[in-house]
Design a protein around this motif. Sequence first.
Motif, PDB file in Angstrom:
ATOM      1  N   GLU A   1      32.628  38.398  43.802  1.00 53.61           N
ATOM      2  CA  GLU A   1      33.330  38.017  42.571  1.00 53.61           C
ATOM      3  C   GLU A   1      32.758  38.834  41.420  1.00 53.61           C
ATOM      4  OE1 GLU A   1      34.094  33.306  43.750  1.00 53.61           O
ATOM      5  OE2 GLU A   1      32.476  33.845  42.349  1.00 53.61           O
ATOM      6  N   TYR A   2      33.622  39.239  40.513  1.00 57.37           N
ATOM      7  CA  TYR A   2      33.139  40.020  39.377  1.00 57.37           C
ATOM      8  C   TYR A   2      34.162  40.003  38.251  1.00 57.37           C
ATOM      9  CZ  TYR A   2      36.187  43.606  41.440  1.00 57.37           C
ATOM     10  OH  TYR A   2      37.260  44.282  41.971  1.00 57.37           O
ATOM     11  N   LEU A   3      33.670  40.295  37.058  1.00 59.01           N
ATOM     12  CA  LEU A   3      34.501  40.439  35.866  1.00 59.01           C
ATOM     13  C   LEU A   3      34.247  41.851  35.354  1.00 59.01           C
ATOM     14  CD1 LEU A   3      36.432  38.812  34.057  1.00 59.01           C
ATOM     15  CD2 LEU A   3      34.463  38.200  32.654  1.00 59.01           C
TER      16      LEU A   3
ATOM     17  N   VAL B   1      37.133  43.916  29.599  1.00 62.27           N
ATOM     18  CA  VAL B   1      36.760  42.931  28.581  1.00 62.27           C
ATOM     19  C   VAL B   1      36.892  43.540  27.190  1.00 62.27           C
ATOM     20  CG1 VAL B   1      34.953  41.364  27.784  1.00 62.27           C
ATOM     21  CG2 VAL B   1      35.129  41.921  30.224  1.00 62.27           C
TER      22      VAL B   1
ATOM     23  N   THR C   1      39.812  38.835  28.645  1.00 59.19           N
ATOM     24  CA  THR C   1      40.021  39.611  29.853  1.00 59.19           C
ATOM     25  C   THR C   1      41.400  39.241  30.395  1.00 59.19           C
ATOM     26  OG1 THR C   1      39.281  38.069  31.590  1.00 59.19           O
ATOM     27  CG2 THR C   1      37.567  39.152  30.294  1.00 59.19           C
TER      28      THR C   1
ATOM     29  N   TYR D   1      44.036  39.311  38.479  1.00 61.13           N
ATOM     30  CA  TYR D   1      43.013  38.461  39.075  1.00 61.13           C
ATOM     31  C   TYR D   1      42.054  39.202  40.000  1.00 61.13           C
ATOM     32  CZ  TYR D   1      45.617  34.529  37.202  1.00 61.13           C
ATOM     33  OH  TYR D   1      46.240  33.642  36.353  1.00 61.13           O
TER      34      TYR D   1
ATOM     35  N   THR E   1      38.452  37.911  41.360  1.00 61.62           N
ATOM     36  CA  THR E   1      38.388  36.451  41.277  1.00 61.62           C
ATOM     37  C   THR E   1      38.897  35.819  42.567  1.00 61.62           C
ATOM     38  OG1 THR E   1      40.634  35.978  40.474  1.00 61.62           O
ATOM     39  CG2 THR E   1      39.028  36.761  38.853  1.00 61.62           C
TER      40      THR E   1
END
Length: 204
Positions: free
Chosen positions: A53-55, A60, A134, A31, A34
Amino acid sequence: MKSRTYLVLFYLSILLTTFYACSQSNEPQKYIGTALDPHAGASPIDTTKFNAEYLHYSTVKINGVLPLESKYEQFLEEFGKPDSVVNNPEYDCQVYPEPYQYVYLKGSMFYLVNDSARFQCIDFRKQPDLELKTPAITLNGETTLEDMQKLFPKSVRKIRSIEDPSSPHLRFVDLGASAPITDEWWILSFDGNKLVMVELYSPC
Protein backbone atom coordinates in the motif's frame (compact mmCIF):
# COMPACT_ATOMS: atom_id res chain seq x y z
CA MET A 1 -42.90 10.72 -33.68
CA LYS A 2 -41.80 7.22 -32.68
CA SER A 3 -38.71 7.50 -34.89
CA ARG A 4 -37.73 10.79 -33.23
CA THR A 5 -38.15 9.28 -29.78
CA TYR A 6 -36.08 6.29 -30.83
CA LEU A 7 -33.28 8.51 -32.14
CA VAL A 8 -33.24 10.58 -28.96
CA LEU A 9 -33.01 7.46 -26.81
CA PHE A 10 -30.39 5.97 -29.11
CA TYR A 11 -28.09 9.00 -28.91
CA LEU A 12 -28.71 9.35 -25.19
CA SER A 13 -27.65 5.74 -24.64
CA ILE A 14 -24.44 6.36 -26.62
CA LEU A 15 -23.71 9.46 -24.55
CA LEU A 16 -24.26 7.64 -21.26
CA THR A 17 -22.18 4.66 -22.38
CA THR A 18 -19.31 6.94 -23.40
CA PHE A 19 -19.47 8.83 -20.10
CA TYR A 20 -19.51 5.60 -18.11
CA ALA A 21 -16.57 4.17 -20.05
CA CYS A 22 -14.51 7.32 -19.50
CA SER A 23 -15.29 7.42 -15.79
CA GLN A 24 -14.45 3.76 -15.42
CA SER A 25 -11.15 4.16 -17.25
CA ASN A 26 -10.09 6.94 -14.86
CA GLU A 27 -11.33 5.28 -11.68
CA PRO A 28 -8.66 2.53 -11.44
CA GLN A 29 -5.90 5.18 -11.65
CA LYS A 30 -7.48 7.01 -8.74
CA TYR A 31 -7.01 4.13 -6.33
CA ILE A 32 -3.56 2.83 -7.30
CA GLY A 33 -1.68 1.81 -4.16
CA THR A 34 -4.85 1.33 -2.11
CA ALA A 35 -7.10 -1.59 -1.20
CA LEU A 36 -9.68 -0.23 -3.69
CA ASP A 37 -7.32 -0.68 -6.65
CA PRO A 38 -9.15 -3.25 -8.86
CA HIS A 39 -5.78 -4.88 -9.59
CA ALA A 40 -4.79 -5.17 -5.93
CA GLY A 41 -3.98 -8.77 -5.05
CA ALA A 42 -4.07 -9.86 -8.69
CA SER A 43 -0.47 -11.04 -8.47
CA PRO A 44 1.98 -11.67 -5.61
CA ILE A 45 4.08 -8.71 -4.45
CA ASP A 46 7.67 -8.99 -3.32
CA THR A 47 7.23 -7.08 -0.08
CA THR A 48 11.00 -6.85 0.37
CA LYS A 49 11.11 -4.53 -2.65
CA PHE A 50 7.60 -3.10 -3.05
CA ASN A 51 4.97 -1.54 -0.80
CA ALA A 52 1.65 -3.37 -0.72
CA GLU A 53 0.00 0.00 0.00
CA TYR A 54 1.28 3.47 -0.76
CA LEU A 55 0.32 7.08 -1.40
CA HIS A 56 2.49 8.21 -4.27
CA TYR A 57 4.46 11.37 -3.51
CA SER A 58 3.87 12.86 -6.96
CA THR A 59 0.06 12.70 -6.67
CA VAL A 60 -0.15 14.81 -3.49
CA LYS A 61 -0.85 18.55 -3.71
CA ILE A 62 -1.15 21.09 -0.93
CA ASN A 63 -4.67 22.52 -1.00
CA GLY A 64 -5.02 20.78 -4.34
CA VAL A 65 -2.74 23.37 -5.95
CA LEU A 66 0.91 23.21 -4.94
CA PRO A 67 2.98 20.05 -5.50
CA LEU A 68 5.13 18.84 -2.61
CA GLU A 69 8.19 20.05 -4.45
CA SER A 70 7.88 23.47 -6.08
CA LYS A 71 9.83 26.58 -6.92
CA TYR A 72 10.30 28.72 -3.82
CA GLU A 73 8.71 31.61 -5.68
CA GLN A 74 5.52 29.53 -6.15
CA PHE A 75 5.64 28.59 -2.48
CA LEU A 76 5.74 32.26 -1.45
CA GLU A 77 2.89 33.14 -3.81
CA GLU A 78 0.71 30.43 -2.26
CA PHE A 79 1.57 30.85 1.45
CA GLY A 80 3.20 34.24 1.82
CA LYS A 81 6.24 35.01 3.93
CA PRO A 82 7.27 32.11 6.22
CA ASP A 83 7.66 32.53 9.97
CA SER A 84 11.38 31.80 9.75
CA VAL A 85 14.11 30.38 7.52
CA VAL A 86 16.92 28.63 9.40
CA ASN A 87 20.23 27.36 8.07
CA ASN A 88 20.89 23.68 8.53
CA PRO A 89 23.78 23.28 11.02
CA GLU A 90 26.74 21.27 9.73
CA TYR A 91 26.45 18.88 12.67
CA ASP A 92 22.73 18.21 12.04
CA CYS A 93 21.24 15.40 9.99
CA GLN A 94 22.19 15.94 6.33
CA VAL A 95 19.11 15.05 4.30
CA TYR A 96 20.53 16.51 1.07
CA PRO A 97 24.15 16.61 -0.12
CA GLU A 98 23.91 20.30 -1.07
CA PRO A 99 23.41 23.11 1.48
CA TYR A 100 19.78 23.65 2.47
CA GLN A 101 17.59 25.52 4.95
CA TYR A 102 14.53 24.82 7.09
CA VAL A 103 11.44 26.87 6.24
CA TYR A 104 8.91 27.10 9.09
CA LEU A 105 5.32 28.17 8.50
CA LYS A 106 2.66 27.90 11.23
CA GLY A 107 3.43 24.33 12.22
CA SER A 108 4.57 23.19 8.80
CA MET A 109 8.15 22.65 7.75
CA PHE A 110 9.74 22.60 4.32
CA TYR A 111 13.27 22.20 3.09
CA LEU A 112 14.66 24.98 0.94
CA VAL A 113 17.15 23.38 -1.43
CA ASN A 114 18.61 25.89 -3.90
CA ASP A 115 15.40 27.54 -5.19
CA SER A 116 13.14 24.56 -4.47
CA ALA A 117 10.70 24.23 -1.54
CA ARG A 118 10.25 20.58 -0.54
CA PHE A 119 7.55 19.41 1.87
CA GLN A 120 8.58 17.78 5.13
CA CYS A 121 5.63 17.97 7.56
CA ILE A 122 2.36 19.67 8.37
CA ASP A 123 0.56 19.98 11.73
CA PHE A 124 -3.18 20.34 11.16
CA ARG A 125 -3.69 21.48 14.75
CA LYS A 126 -1.80 24.67 13.91
CA GLN A 127 -2.93 24.94 10.28
CA PRO A 128 -6.50 23.61 10.06
CA ASP A 129 -7.03 25.47 6.78
CA LEU A 130 -4.40 23.41 4.95
CA GLU A 131 -4.94 19.96 3.47
CA LEU A 132 -3.13 17.46 1.31
CA LYS A 133 -5.23 16.44 -1.67
CA THR A 134 -4.70 13.20 -3.56
CA PRO A 135 -6.87 11.41 -6.14
CA ALA A 136 -7.90 8.80 -3.56
CA ILE A 137 -8.17 10.78 -0.32
CA THR A 138 -7.91 14.28 1.15
CA LEU A 139 -5.78 14.45 4.28
CA ASN A 140 -6.70 17.15 6.79
CA GLY A 141 -7.67 17.60 10.42
CA GLU A 142 -11.01 15.86 9.78
CA THR A 143 -9.48 12.68 8.36
CA THR A 144 -10.16 9.67 10.60
CA LEU A 145 -8.63 6.26 11.09
CA GLU A 146 -11.76 4.81 9.49
CA ASP A 147 -11.07 6.85 6.36
CA MET A 148 -7.57 5.43 6.23
CA GLN A 149 -8.78 1.92 7.03
CA LYS A 150 -10.91 1.86 3.87
CA LEU A 151 -7.93 2.54 1.63
CA PHE A 152 -4.93 1.29 3.58
CA PRO A 153 -6.13 -1.50 5.91
CA LYS A 154 -2.78 -3.30 6.07
CA SER A 155 -0.96 -0.14 7.11
CA VAL A 156 -3.59 0.80 9.71
CA ARG A 157 -3.42 -2.68 11.24
CA LYS A 158 0.25 -1.97 11.99
CA ILE A 159 -0.54 1.28 13.82
CA ARG A 160 2.05 1.94 16.50
CA SER A 161 2.71 4.14 19.49
CA ILE A 162 5.92 5.28 21.13
CA GLU A 163 6.92 5.71 24.74
CA ASP A 164 7.13 9.48 24.79
CA PRO A 165 5.83 11.33 27.87
CA SER A 166 5.28 14.47 25.78
CA SER A 167 2.82 12.70 23.43
CA PRO A 168 1.57 9.46 25.03
CA HIS A 169 -1.80 9.77 23.29
CA LEU A 170 -0.45 9.83 19.71
CA ARG A 171 -0.44 6.83 17.40
CA PHE A 172 1.33 6.50 14.07
CA VAL A 173 0.58 4.90 10.71
CA ASP A 174 3.50 4.29 8.36
CA LEU A 175 2.68 4.36 4.64
CA GLY A 176 4.83 4.04 1.54
CA ALA A 177 5.41 7.13 -0.62
CA SER A 178 5.87 5.10 -3.82
CA ALA A 179 5.44 1.55 -5.13
CA PRO A 180 9.12 0.58 -4.69
CA ILE A 181 10.37 0.60 -1.10
CA THR A 182 12.69 3.58 -0.62
CA ASP A 183 14.25 5.41 2.31
CA GLU A 184 11.32 7.85 2.31
CA TRP A 185 7.82 7.17 3.63
CA TRP A 186 4.79 8.85 5.20
CA ILE A 187 4.20 8.97 8.94
CA LEU A 188 0.60 9.93 9.78
CA SER A 189 0.04 10.90 13.41
CA PHE A 190 -3.38 10.40 15.01
CA ASP A 191 -4.68 11.86 18.23
CA GLY A 192 -7.44 9.45 19.14
CA ASN A 193 -9.30 8.95 15.88
CA LYS A 194 -8.31 12.20 14.13
CA LEU A 195 -5.31 12.93 11.93
CA VAL A 196 -3.18 15.71 13.41
CA MET A 197 0.11 15.56 11.51
CA VAL A 198 1.61 14.23 8.29
CA GLU A 199 5.35 13.87 7.83
CA LEU A 200 7.32 12.74 4.81
CA TYR A 201 10.02 10.97 6.78
CA SER A 202 13.51 10.30 5.52
CA PRO A 203 16.17 8.91 7.84
CA CYS A 204 19.70 10.27 7.66
